[in-house]
Motif scaffolding. Sequence first.
Motif, PDB file in Angstrom:
ATOM      1  N   THR A  14     -37.231  22.421 -11.623  1.00 39.02           N
ATOM      2  CA  THR A  14     -35.919  23.062 -11.737  1.00 39.02           C
ATOM      3  C   THR A  14     -36.038  24.455 -12.345  1.00 39.02           C
ATOM      4  O   THR A  14     -35.461  25.432 -11.831  1.00 39.02           O
ATOM      5  CB  THR A  14     -34.991  22.193 -12.590  1.00 39.02           C
ATOM      6  OG1 THR A  14     -34.912  20.882 -12.033  1.00 39.02           O
ATOM      7  CG2 THR A  14     -33.593  22.785 -12.655  1.00 39.02           C
ATOM      8  N   ALA A  15     -36.765  24.552 -13.451  1.00 41.32           N
ATOM      9  CA  ALA A  15     -36.937  25.869 -14.082  1.00 41.32           C
ATOM     10  C   ALA A  15     -37.696  26.826 -13.173  1.00 41.32           C
ATOM     11  O   ALA A  15     -37.381  28.027 -13.106  1.00 41.32           O
ATOM     12  CB  ALA A  15     -37.660  25.700 -15.415  1.00 41.32           C
ATOM     13  N   GLY A  16     -38.694  26.311 -12.446  1.00 41.39           N
ATOM     14  CA  GLY A  16     -39.464  27.163 -11.541  1.00 41.39           C
ATOM     15  C   GLY A  16     -38.616  27.720 -10.411  1.00 41.39           C
ATOM     16  O   GLY A  16     -38.713  28.907 -10.053  1.00 41.39           O
ATOM     17  N   LEU A  17     -37.752  26.863  -9.829  1.00 41.01           N
ATOM     18  CA  LEU A  17     -36.863  27.340  -8.766  1.00 41.01           C
ATOM     19  C   LEU A  17     -35.902  28.406  -9.291  1.00 41.01           C
ATOM     20  O   LEU A  17     -35.652  29.437  -8.634  1.00 41.01           O
ATOM     21  CB  LEU A  17     -36.075  26.169  -8.183  1.00 41.01           C
ATOM     22  CG  LEU A  17     -36.861  25.176  -7.310  1.00 41.01           C
ATOM     23  CD1 LEU A  17     -35.990  23.994  -6.944  1.00 41.01           C
ATOM     24  CD2 LEU A  17     -37.367  25.871  -6.051  1.00 41.01           C
ATOM     25  N   GLY A  18     -35.343  28.143 -10.485  1.00 33.76           N
ATOM     26  CA  GLY A  18     -34.433  29.120 -11.067  1.00 33.76           C
ATOM     27  C   GLY A  18     -35.119  30.452 -11.319  1.00 33.76           C
ATOM     28  O   GLY A  18     -34.559  31.524 -11.038  1.00 33.76           O
ATOM     29  N   ALA A  19     -36.340  30.387 -11.867  1.00 35.38           N
ATOM     30  CA  ALA A  19     -37.073  31.618 -12.146  1.00 35.38           C
ATOM     31  C   ALA A  19     -37.420  32.351 -10.853  1.00 35.38           C
ATOM     32  O   ALA A  19     -37.369  33.601 -10.785  1.00 35.38           O
ATOM     33  CB  ALA A  19     -38.329  31.295 -12.945  1.00 35.38           C
ATOM     34  N   THR A  20     -37.785  31.605  -9.826  1.00 37.02           N
ATOM     35  CA  THR A  20     -38.126  32.236  -8.535  1.00 37.02           C
ATOM     36  C   THR A  20     -36.920  32.936  -7.928  1.00 37.02           C
ATOM     37  O   THR A  20     -36.990  34.103  -7.507  1.00 37.02           O
ATOM     38  CB  THR A  20     -38.663  31.168  -7.571  1.00 37.02           C
ATOM     39  OG1 THR A  20     -39.821  30.549  -8.140  1.00 37.02           O
ATOM     40  CG2 THR A  20     -39.024  31.801  -6.232  1.00 37.02           C
ATOM     41  N   PHE A  21     -35.782  32.237  -7.899  1.00 37.53           N
ATOM     42  CA  PHE A  21     -34.582  32.840  -7.339  1.00 37.53           C
ATOM     43  C   PHE A  21     -34.128  34.046  -8.165  1.00 37.53           C
ATOM     44  O   PHE A  21     -33.647  35.053  -7.620  1.00 37.53           O
ATOM     45  CB  PHE A  21     -33.456  31.817  -7.238  1.00 37.53           C
ATOM     46  CG  PHE A  21     -33.721  30.707  -6.271  1.00 37.53           C
ATOM     47  CD1 PHE A  21     -34.544  30.931  -5.168  1.00 37.53           C
ATOM     48  CD2 PHE A  21     -33.169  29.437  -6.435  1.00 37.53           C
ATOM     49  CE1 PHE A  21     -34.784  29.923  -4.251  1.00 37.53           C
ATOM     50  CE2 PHE A  21     -33.419  28.424  -5.522  1.00 37.53           C
ATOM     51  CZ  PHE A  21     -34.242  28.666  -4.422  1.00 37.53           C
ATOM     52  N   PHE A  22     -34.265  33.963  -9.480  1.00 36.48           N
ATOM     53  CA  PHE A  22     -33.873  35.091 -10.329  1.00 36.48           C
ATOM     54  C   PHE A  22     -34.767  36.290 -10.066  1.00 36.48           C
ATOM     55  O   PHE A  22     -34.292  37.438 -10.041  1.00 36.48           O
ATOM     56  CB  PHE A  22     -33.954  34.680 -11.800  1.00 36.48           C
ATOM     57  CG  PHE A  22     -33.503  35.751 -12.749  1.00 36.48           C
ATOM     58  CD1 PHE A  22     -32.164  36.056 -12.900  1.00 36.48           C
ATOM     59  CD2 PHE A  22     -34.439  36.500 -13.465  1.00 36.48           C
ATOM     60  CE1 PHE A  22     -31.753  37.054 -13.779  1.00 36.48           C
ATOM     61  CE2 PHE A  22     -34.030  37.496 -14.338  1.00 36.48           C
ATOM     62  CZ  PHE A  22     -32.687  37.772 -14.497  1.00 36.48           C
ATOM     63  N   SER A  23     -36.054  36.027  -9.842  1.00 31.83           N
ATOM     64  CA  SER A  23     -36.973  37.128  -9.536  1.00 31.83           C
ATOM     65  C   SER A  23     -36.586  37.793  -8.222  1.00 31.83           C
ATOM     66  O   SER A  23     -36.623  39.032  -8.099  1.00 31.83           O
ATOM     67  CB  SER A  23     -38.405  36.600  -9.463  1.00 31.83           C
ATOM     68  OG  SER A  23     -38.791  36.021 -10.678  1.00 31.83           O
ATOM     69  N   ILE A  24     -36.200  36.984  -7.240  1.00 35.45           N
ATOM     70  CA  ILE A  24     -35.776  37.541  -5.948  1.00 35.45           C
ATOM     71  C   ILE A  24     -34.524  38.386  -6.122  1.00 35.45           C
ATOM     72  O   ILE A  24     -34.384  39.480  -5.538  1.00 35.45           O
ATOM     73  CB  ILE A  24     -35.545  36.412  -4.933  1.00 35.45           C
ATOM     74  CG1 ILE A  24     -36.876  35.707  -4.616  1.00 35.45           C
ATOM     75  CG2 ILE A  24     -34.910  36.949  -3.657  1.00 35.45           C
ATOM     76  CD1 ILE A  24     -36.721  34.485  -3.749  1.00 35.45           C
ATOM     77  N   THR A  25     -33.578  37.905  -6.923  1.00 35.78           N
ATOM     78  CA  THR A  25     -32.344  38.654  -7.159  1.00 35.78           C
ATOM     79  C   THR A  25     -32.630  39.997  -7.826  1.00 35.78           C
ATOM     80  O   THR A  25     -32.073  41.039  -7.446  1.00 35.78           O
ATOM     81  CB  THR A  25     -31.386  37.821  -8.014  1.00 35.78           C
ATOM     82  OG1 THR A  25     -31.071  36.606  -7.329  1.00 35.78           O
ATOM     83  CG2 THR A  25     -30.095  38.577  -8.297  1.00 35.78           C
ATOM     84  N   VAL A  26     -33.483  39.976  -8.820  1.00 34.69           N
ATOM     85  CA  VAL A  26     -33.834  41.230  -9.511  1.00 34.69           C
ATOM     86  C   VAL A  26     -34.543  42.188  -8.552  1.00 34.69           C
ATOM     87  O   VAL A  26     -34.264  43.401  -8.517  1.00 34.69           O
ATOM     88  CB  VAL A  26     -34.703  40.923 -10.743  1.00 34.69           C
ATOM     89  CG1 VAL A  26     -35.242  42.224 -11.354  1.00 34.69           C
ATOM     90  CG2 VAL A  26     -33.901  40.133 -11.779  1.00 34.69           C
ATOM     91  N   PHE A  27     -35.475  41.613  -7.796  1.00 34.91           N
ATOM     92  CA  PHE A  27     -36.213  42.448  -6.842  1.00 34.91           C
ATOM     93  C   PHE A  27     -35.265  43.082  -5.830  1.00 34.91           C
ATOM     94  O   PHE A  27     -35.379  44.274  -5.475  1.00 34.91           O
ATOM     95  CB  PHE A  27     -37.256  41.609  -6.118  1.00 34.91           C
ATOM     96  CG  PHE A  27     -38.025  42.372  -5.077  1.00 34.91           C
ATOM     97  CD1 PHE A  27     -39.074  43.224  -5.427  1.00 34.91           C
ATOM     98  CD2 PHE A  27     -37.672  42.268  -3.727  1.00 34.91           C
ATOM     99  CE1 PHE A  27     -39.765  43.940  -4.457  1.00 34.91           C
ATOM    100  CE2 PHE A  27     -38.368  42.978  -2.762  1.00 34.91           C
ATOM    101  CZ  PHE A  27     -39.417  43.815  -3.117  1.00 34.91           C
ATOM    102  N   ASN A  28     -34.268  42.298  -5.355  1.00 27.59           N
ATOM    103  CA  ASN A  28     -33.311  42.810  -4.386  1.00 27.59           C
ATOM    104  C   ASN A  28     -32.484  43.938  -4.984  1.00 27.59           C
ATOM    105  O   ASN A  28     -32.212  44.969  -4.320  1.00 27.59           O
ATOM    106  CB  ASN A  28     -32.415  41.675  -3.904  1.00 27.59           C
ATOM    107  CG  ASN A  28     -31.406  42.135  -2.873  1.00 27.59           C
ATOM    108  OD1 ASN A  28     -31.762  42.575  -1.780  1.00 27.59           O
ATOM    109  ND2 ASN A  28     -30.126  42.057  -3.247  1.00 27.59           N
TER     110      ASN A  28
END
Length: 481
Positions: A14-28
């Motif tokens: 769960t934490a890994g998915l959240g961190a991955t999606f947050f990284s994508i959002t920041v990158f975008n």
Amino acid sequence: MQSDNGARVAGAITAGLGATFFSITVFNAVENVLVRGDSATVSVLESLLPGAAELVLVGLGVWIYRCEDCSHVAHYVLVSMAAGATSILAIALWEAFFQQYQRGFQPLYILTSMLAAALVISALLGLYLSKYAHERRLSRRLHDRFSALFENVPDPVFGVVSRDGARRVELVNPAFEAALDVDEADVAGRPLAEFAVEHDDGTGSLPRETPTDADWVAASLTFRTRGGQREFVRLDSPLVEEPDAERDVDVYIDVTDDRQREERLDVLRRVIRHNLRNKLTIISGNADSLRDRDVEQCGELLEHLSVAADDLVSLSERAYEIEAAVASDDVETRPQPVGSLVEDAVESVRVRHPHADYEVACRPDLFASGTSALGMAIEALVENAVTHNDADAPAVRVTAALDDDGFVDVAVTDDGPGIDPATRELITGERDHDQLGHLDGLGLWLAQWAATDADGRLSFEDCETGTTVHLRVPRADPPDA
């Protein structure tokens, strides 16, 4: 332990998915500003809600990972996440697939379809949460009722929690604290083995009759603290529990008084049977002898018959009194006027045995802590001193004073033949009660039981003239006038 590992894995995912999606959002957001030249304010505002949701997902994963008892939560969270993500993604792909064959791309339809899927998932989640909340309310209500019942049970009760092979005392009720002179904080959370010894000798049964006796009673143990020891039995629910249950709760209920009462009644029955057999043998033997004798020669035999019959009447009366005292639930100790009890006991025995010499030396202001059977016990000791003495005029001296330990010592001294060691060992518990064949008196038993109920003791002392029996009970302050 295996379930804890599963919770950690779920939390990490769960934490890994959240961190991955947050990284994508920041990158975008960064790409929009630096590469496409979009407004930084707009990019930040666009990323605010998705980023917050993704950070919540990270926090939820960390909580699940660190939680000690969240395996069931982790399971439902992962299933719900997978179902929600799969539903929304499937609808989005379904719409996008068919829109490629149509004229133009229509993202509004995809958005409304995803919104419909989100609403369905939210509705189902709401139904589940409402059911869960209802079950929690019922569980809390049952818990409150059980707590009230547990706290107000008049008998000492305590609960033990078993987890990962370790058994610890979880809670005790006020009656337990009072009976064993211990606070809940002194025992709660500590291993059961520190205080108790479990018995595998088949003693796991309730002395009292209950409709669920066979199903509920599992084992017995002795619980010891600085305040004393008590006997308990473990009650197990007959309901079948889940095989993967991690936490079992056992309830133990005090049966000390019940077992003590049963043991005393057993002693009473056996002593009465022994006395009845002896007296009936005398009556039968003398009755047979009467058949072969003339009327003038029957006087002595009739006297023997009369004495035996009187003994049986006296035995039955005494047995009734003792049985009533033993079977009574009134074992509360209260201040007892020792001087009055001694005077009444001696006077009662004097009426039945006027041929004996009695001497009393007792402080009139002395009070002792004892049950309602204390006076009966003193009378039994005085009568024992007379009836077990073959002298023409038995001498009995009764004194009451404080000993060096602050106990009230009621001492009954006689000039008789003494009490044999085997009888003393039976009375004090040094010899098993199964060996009662040669003991035909109830007085010493009654005195021992009265001493035990008052947290006192009964002891024997040989003296120059005979034997002194000491009945020691705690001193008490006089009751308020």
